[in-house]
Write a protein that holds these residues in place. Structure first.
Motif, PDB file in Angstrom:
ATOM      1  N   ARG A   9      19.547 -27.827  -2.495  1.00 58.46           N
ATOM      2  CA  ARG A   9      20.526 -26.922  -1.819  1.00 58.46           C
ATOM      3  C   ARG A   9      21.286 -27.289  -0.560  1.00 58.46           C
ATOM      4  O   ARG A   9      22.275 -27.197  -0.293  1.00 58.46           O
ATOM      5  CB  ARG A   9      19.753 -25.609  -1.388  1.00 58.46           C
ATOM      6  CG  ARG A   9      20.607 -24.581  -0.784  1.00 58.46           C
ATOM      7  CD  ARG A   9      21.378 -23.587  -1.827  1.00 58.46           C
ATOM      8  NE  ARG A   9      20.421 -23.058  -2.679  1.00 58.46           N
ATOM      9  CZ  ARG A   9      20.187 -21.777  -2.479  1.00 58.46           C
ATOM     10  NH1 ARG A   9      20.333 -21.027  -1.416  1.00 58.46           N
ATOM     11  NH2 ARG A   9      19.378 -21.165  -3.522  1.00 58.46           N
ATOM     12  N   GLY A  33      12.360 -21.140   5.538  1.00 58.33           N
ATOM     13  CA  GLY A  33      12.103 -19.833   6.121  1.00 58.33           C
ATOM     14  C   GLY A  33      12.636 -18.848   5.365  1.00 58.33           C
ATOM     15  O   GLY A  33      11.869 -17.655   5.217  1.00 58.33           O
ATOM     16  N   LEU A  34      13.816 -18.892   4.836  1.00 52.40           N
ATOM     17  CA  LEU A  34      14.457 -17.785   4.331  1.00 52.40           C
ATOM     18  C   LEU A  34      13.648 -17.277   3.032  1.00 52.40           C
ATOM     19  O   LEU A  34      13.722 -16.495   2.307  1.00 52.40           O
ATOM     20  CB  LEU A  34      15.975 -17.971   3.972  1.00 52.40           C
ATOM     21  CG  LEU A  34      16.777 -17.978   5.264  1.00 52.40           C
ATOM     22  CD1 LEU A  34      18.265 -18.267   4.862  1.00 52.40           C
ATOM     23  CD2 LEU A  34      16.797 -16.581   6.021  1.00 52.40           C
ATOM     24  N   ASN A  35      13.396 -18.620   2.278  1.00 49.89           N
ATOM     25  CA  ASN A  35      12.611 -18.600   0.850  1.00 49.89           C
ATOM     26  C   ASN A  35      11.347 -17.694   0.918  1.00 49.89           C
ATOM     27  O   ASN A  35      10.917 -17.004   0.315  1.00 49.89           O
ATOM     28  CB  ASN A  35      12.668 -20.105   0.326  1.00 49.89           C
ATOM     29  CG  ASN A  35      12.379 -20.043  -1.130  1.00 49.89           C
ATOM     30  OD1 ASN A  35      11.770 -20.995  -1.691  1.00 49.89           O
ATOM     31  ND2 ASN A  35      12.629 -19.134  -1.792  1.00 49.89           N
ATOM     32  N   THR A  36      10.524 -18.308   1.984  1.00 46.32           N
ATOM     33  CA  THR A  36       8.906 -17.806   1.842  1.00 46.32           C
ATOM     34  C   THR A  36       8.486 -17.708   3.290  1.00 46.32           C
ATOM     35  O   THR A  36       7.135 -17.379   3.533  1.00 46.32           O
ATOM     36  CB  THR A  36       8.174 -18.696   1.056  1.00 46.32           C
ATOM     37  OG1 THR A  36       8.175 -20.117   1.650  1.00 46.32           O
ATOM     38  CG2 THR A  36       8.605 -18.756  -0.416  1.00 46.32           C
ATOM     39  N   ASN A  93      13.727 -27.943  -4.343  1.00 44.65           N
ATOM     40  CA  ASN A  93      14.837 -26.970  -4.368  1.00 44.65           C
ATOM     41  C   ASN A  93      15.601 -26.901  -2.996  1.00 44.65           C
ATOM     42  O   ASN A  93      16.664 -26.904  -2.926  1.00 44.65           O
ATOM     43  CB  ASN A  93      13.955 -25.745  -4.577  1.00 44.65           C
ATOM     44  CG  ASN A  93      13.555 -25.381  -5.961  1.00 44.65           C
ATOM     45  OD1 ASN A  93      14.474 -25.743  -6.930  1.00 44.65           O
ATOM     46  ND2 ASN A  93      12.358 -25.006  -6.197  1.00 44.65           N
ATOM     47  N   ASN A  95      10.271 -21.819  -8.254  1.00 49.00           N
ATOM     48  CA  ASN A  95      10.584 -21.751  -6.901  1.00 49.00           C
ATOM     49  C   ASN A  95       9.478 -22.570  -6.134  1.00 49.00           C
ATOM     50  O   ASN A  95       9.579 -23.459  -5.459  1.00 49.00           O
ATOM     51  CB  ASN A  95      10.870 -20.337  -6.412  1.00 49.00           C
ATOM     52  CG  ASN A  95      11.366 -20.241  -5.018  1.00 49.00           C
ATOM     53  OD1 ASN A  95      10.927 -19.477  -4.294  1.00 49.00           O
ATOM     54  ND2 ASN A  95      11.821 -21.358  -4.649  1.00 49.00           N
ATOM     55  N   THR A 128       7.674 -29.062  -5.240  1.00 48.82           N
ATOM     56  CA  THR A 128       8.686 -28.077  -5.941  1.00 48.82           C
ATOM     57  C   THR A 128       9.653 -27.299  -5.125  1.00 48.82           C
ATOM     58  O   THR A 128      10.839 -27.393  -5.360  1.00 48.82           O
ATOM     59  CB  THR A 128       7.843 -26.911  -6.771  1.00 48.82           C
ATOM     60  OG1 THR A 128       6.862 -27.605  -7.418  1.00 48.82           O
ATOM     61  CG2 THR A 128       8.765 -26.199  -7.868  1.00 48.82           C
ATOM     62  N   GLN A 129       9.093 -26.693  -3.898  1.00 50.49           N
ATOM     63  CA  GLN A 129       9.855 -25.912  -3.271  1.00 50.49           C
ATOM     64  C   GLN A 129      10.845 -26.772  -2.296  1.00 50.49           C
ATOM     65  O   GLN A 129      11.942 -26.581  -1.897  1.00 50.49           O
ATOM     66  CB  GLN A 129       9.030 -25.195  -2.188  1.00 50.49           C
ATOM     67  CG  GLN A 129       9.986 -24.099  -1.089  1.00 50.49           C
ATOM     68  CD  GLN A 129       9.224 -23.284  -0.243  1.00 50.49           C
ATOM     69  OE1 GLN A 129       8.097 -23.856   0.248  1.00 50.49           O
ATOM     70  NE2 GLN A 129       9.621 -22.286  -0.014  1.00 50.49           N
ATOM     71  N   ASN A 159      13.717 -27.000 -12.825  1.00 47.50           N
ATOM     72  CA  ASN A 159      14.863 -26.280 -11.891  1.00 47.50           C
ATOM     73  C   ASN A 159      16.291 -26.591 -12.479  1.00 47.50           C
ATOM     74  O   ASN A 159      17.224 -25.979 -11.874  1.00 47.50           O
ATOM     75  CB  ASN A 159      14.625 -26.050 -10.524  1.00 47.50           C
ATOM     76  CG  ASN A 159      13.079 -26.011 -10.167  1.00 47.50           C
ATOM     77  OD1 ASN A 159      12.153 -26.700 -11.088  1.00 47.50           O
ATOM     78  ND2 ASN A 159      12.906 -25.396  -9.158  1.00 47.50           N
ATOM     79  N   ASN A 187      13.767 -12.284  -2.789  1.00 46.07           N
ATOM     80  CA  ASN A 187      14.739 -13.210  -3.288  1.00 46.07           C
ATOM     81  C   ASN A 187      14.578 -13.288  -4.898  1.00 46.07           C
ATOM     82  O   ASN A 187      15.609 -13.239  -5.585  1.00 46.07           O
ATOM     83  CB  ASN A 187      14.261 -14.782  -2.869  1.00 46.07           C
ATOM     84  CG  ASN A 187      14.554 -15.006  -1.356  1.00 46.07           C
ATOM     85  OD1 ASN A 187      15.905 -14.543  -1.004  1.00 46.07           O
ATOM     86  ND2 ASN A 187      13.697 -15.394  -0.484  1.00 46.07           N
ATOM     87  N   TYR A 209      15.973 -23.122   5.054  1.00 47.29           N
ATOM     88  CA  TYR A 209      15.843 -22.812   3.684  1.00 47.29           C
ATOM     89  C   TYR A 209      14.234 -22.261   3.354  1.00 47.29           C
ATOM     90  O   TYR A 209      14.197 -21.095   2.663  1.00 47.29           O
ATOM     91  CB  TYR A 209      15.920 -23.909   2.530  1.00 47.29           C
ATOM     92  CG  TYR A 209      15.603 -23.772   1.330  1.00 47.29           C
ATOM     93  CD1 TYR A 209      16.748 -23.108   0.298  1.00 47.29           C
ATOM     94  CD2 TYR A 209      14.407 -23.723   0.593  1.00 47.29           C
ATOM     95  CE1 TYR A 209      16.567 -22.899  -0.915  1.00 47.29           C
ATOM     96  CE2 TYR A 209      14.124 -23.732  -0.604  1.00 47.29           C
ATOM     97  CZ  TYR A 209      15.196 -23.053  -1.392  1.00 47.29           C
ATOM     98  OH  TYR A 209      15.167 -22.748  -2.920  1.00 47.29           O
ATOM     99  N   ASN A 240      18.410 -13.254   4.416  1.00 48.07           N
ATOM    100  CA  ASN A 240      18.815 -14.039   3.100  1.00 48.07           C
ATOM    101  C   ASN A 240      20.045 -13.399   2.537  1.00 48.07           C
ATOM    102  O   ASN A 240      20.827 -14.097   1.825  1.00 48.07           O
ATOM    103  CB  ASN A 240      17.857 -14.176   1.961  1.00 48.07           C
ATOM    104  CG  ASN A 240      16.339 -14.243   2.449  1.00 48.07           C
ATOM    105  OD1 ASN A 240      15.912 -13.838   3.481  1.00 48.07           O
ATOM    106  ND2 ASN A 240      15.577 -14.870   1.750  1.00 48.07           N
TER     107      ASN A 240
END
Lengths: 451, 451
Positions: free
Chosen positions: A175, A303-306, A171, B305, A167-168, A199, B171, A301, B199
């Motif tokens: 992006r 990194g910034l996401n989770t 996404n 997500n 899933t991640q 999504n 986020n 991505y 972010n």
């Protein structure tokens, strides 16, 4: 002894204490003579919970709800109830939906000792590994080894990114592959029937976009191969079209579900542990990527996401892959393949007594992993109601007390329904579905005769 | 015995076998007499790795790199090297950056038995828990209990959402609080100095937006309270302004770092296990939310997500919180507070011999959790270079071989630098920083005298 040490063993005694310690530790460990200390209580706790049988119709977990704040409660399989899951709920509907890969659970129970994991309270508290990344190099090495052994993907010279499940990664890939400075994001397309990844707003069948010449239209094609739900070995239909990029979801390209004719080698491929070992709950997946810039942006991505994937999930994945790789991976894949093949065969046989329903055709195919031809064993059946008037196939099945999604959800006709082969446990109600369904099909056949 | 059973114990013998089994299991477990079977090998493996001492200057992990594909390699603390981390690298710079909460590692090593976790190979393979959510109810219950015991947040009548660390939750919150149908997303603001959450593009100091009357400008104010880096108990400055919403990052509102005068009760508060137990690598956090619609959209976001948080991370968090809650949580928070207070005191004393540097002022304050006044123990120091010519404070520190971020990164003057109090292990080079720094400050003082 001290004397001996001082004389003939003098040299040996000079070996650094660190090396000696390591040798001592590993020796004890290899001999399984280690006298347990701090891990003993946790081990006993886990074994006690595992020993709760729930009448074979449920499971107790370490993090399950508690009775009187101390006794773990049985979590019953669908259609069972009661404190020990011994009560069968008559009339309970059978669920043909759900991608829960519980068919592999028995394998892990049979391999309890090799798949158990002990996590120390101070394990990996840092944000980063010692190389300052958020990815376990040892896990990456095992993933590459697994693909090499199975022969289902090229990893040499490719980059690997971890994600919290596919899933991640889907996404992230959408992006990253979208154009940078465009106010309109790329349009996501796929070939019908496709699984509705929630999504994204799909912009219809990929083939409809084949001849678009608008340079402002950026397309991202999802290619699930083997496909969910029909098991076909899909390929990108927009391949080579300007302004189009493909994301290959390779979740089902494993010997459980499919012949492995050749290693996949697309630009961006996504895999998930859910469909390899069956651990959907761990939320661990990986992408294999050719282009370095795409890889770097995927890392950015996630990194910034989770801040990367839970190190606990990574540790678990590593342990599981180690078990899979024992003996060249044959044991788990054989178990998975035979289970799925038997279920497919049972469903096919049941349906063969009537012309009212049909299944997708899958031919036996040579598999490089098993080094022989193999029977079909797809993850899902793509059931079709053949009668003119059975336009709503899920309604037809509902009459047999079987619930499923509608074909429409996969952008296909409602005359189709996907039939998940996954969520079956011993004692689970789906063991009863086949018999149930057989009776139903039988009765339908009788109607046909009477009609 | 059978006779006795048949007569006076007749009633007892009729107790269902399930209950008897449970009693038997729990009794054995409680008595720690459980004879280990399938978990034994994994327990021995974990203890063997934990016994590798790495000279006290590093750590070996279960998922670390291997020497000759079998011996776990020591991962050395900064400024140490060699197979057993015994080599000190002279001249190695001291890193005053990094929020790695390793100061709590010794606590977990001291509580090895209670914090150890054994994960069975078949643990939580499904996508969902038995209630079809992706969140462990037992973990949620422990989180609520922890806030109640500590008194740092109101959870009664509030909703809780799990996330992969506070990163994912920030986020999610920004996305959810942004207006639905606006082409321009909300602008994110915060009060200077603020930690640069990577972010988001910050739109400057929150106070500058106080008097905006443009109804098309939607503002989201990040309020970190206590603040990173200066430890101040920030409040939203745009509170009540139309089109503005606040997200409270409450990561540091724990007795380690701050007095707890009253339970926080904002609309949307974010916590993370990184700063409670120190397990940054687990990627687990939670948001406490008043509004049901916001809660539901946060659940939806984390679902789309990553399909929720890894069940392995949830299981680990539960185990850790159980240890924290033993004895009302006093032990871990006392350890954390005393460690941080001692480090603060040492830094303050060192700096007090010179007027060249200063620290933020934090007054002793009554803490409801410890039920007494407590000394300051902030997570970060916000160091200021006081001399007119020392505009670039990080350059001044660099001369003392100490590296840090620039104040600019926190939208403040470069005359400030943040000084992390976190990433210190026994044997870690930061134990040497204070002595090192003291010598440097001393020399600076001498210059002042000579000047």
């Amino acid at each position: 002894m001290v004397k001996a040490c001082m004389s003939s063993l003098y040299a040996a005694c000079l070996i650094s204490s660190a090396v000696l310690n390591l040798f001592f530790i590993l020796n004890l460990y290899a001999g399984a003579d280690w006298k347990l200390s701090w891990s003993r209580k946790a081990a006993a706790e886990a074994e006690a919970v595992a020993a709760i049988t729930c009448s074979g119709h449920g499971r107790a977990y370490l993090d399950g709800l508690l009775l009187n704040e101390e006794e773990p409660v049985c979590e019953c399989n669908t259609c069972y109830a009661g404190p020990d899951c011994s009560e069968f709920l008559p009339g309970c509907a059978a669920d043909a939906d759900s991608g829960d890969p519980l068919f592999l659970e028995p394998f892990w129970m049979q391999h309890a000792a090799s798949s158990a994991l002990v996590v120390a309270g101070w394990h990996r508290m840092s944000y980063g590994f010692s190389d300052s990344t958020t990815m376990s190099k040892e896990l990456e090495r095992h993933i590459r080894k697994l693909h090499y052994v199975v022969g289902n993907a090229v990893t040499k010279g490719r980059y690997i990114v971890f994600g919290a499940g596919s899933t991640q990664l889907l996404n992230a890939a959408v992006r990253v592959l979208s154009p940078d400075n465009s106010s309109s994001p790329a349009r996501v397309v796929a070939s019908v029937p496709y699984y509705p990844v929630v999504n994204f707003k799909f912009e219809g069948d990929a083939s409809l976009w084949k001849n678009t010449s608008d340079p402002n239209v950026n397309l991202i094609e999802f290619v699930t191969s083997p496909n969910n739900p029909d098991g076909q070995m899909n390929k990108a239909v927009l391949n080579g079209a300007p302004n189009s990029k493909a994301i290959y979801d390779r979740a089902y390209y494993w010997p459980h579900y499919s012949a492995i004719p050749t290693p996949a080698d697309e630009e961006l491929m996504i895999f998930t542990i859910s469909k390899v070992t069956g651990h959907a709950g761990s939320r661990f997946g990986w992408a294999i990527i050719k282009d370095k810039a795409v890889y770097e942006r995927m890392i950015e991505y996630t990194g910034l996401n989770t801040m990367g994937v839970s190190r606990d999930a990574q540790l678990r994945a590593l342990k599981l892959l180690k078990v899979v790789l024992e003996g060249g991976g044959r044991e788990m894949f054989k178990f998975g393949y035979e289970t799925m093949r038997d279920r497919w065969e049972k469903l096919r046989e049941t349906l063969s007594i009537s012309k009212r329903f049909s299944l997708q055709k899958i031919e036996p195919q040579h598999c490089n992993f098993f080094q022989k031809a193999r029977e079909p064993s797809p993850a899902y059946a793509w059931l079709k109601c053949e009668r003119e008037e059975d336009r709503d196939c899920s309604a037809v099945l509902k009459a047999a007390n079987i619930t499923g999604r509608e074909g429409q959800m996969f952008s296909a006709e409602d005359r189709y329904i996907p039939w998940s082969r996954f969520r079956v446990r011993k004692g689970h109600n789906k063991w009863k579905i086949m018999a149930h369904f057989a009776v139903y099909v039988q009765s339908v056949k009788e109607w046909e005769v009477v009609d």
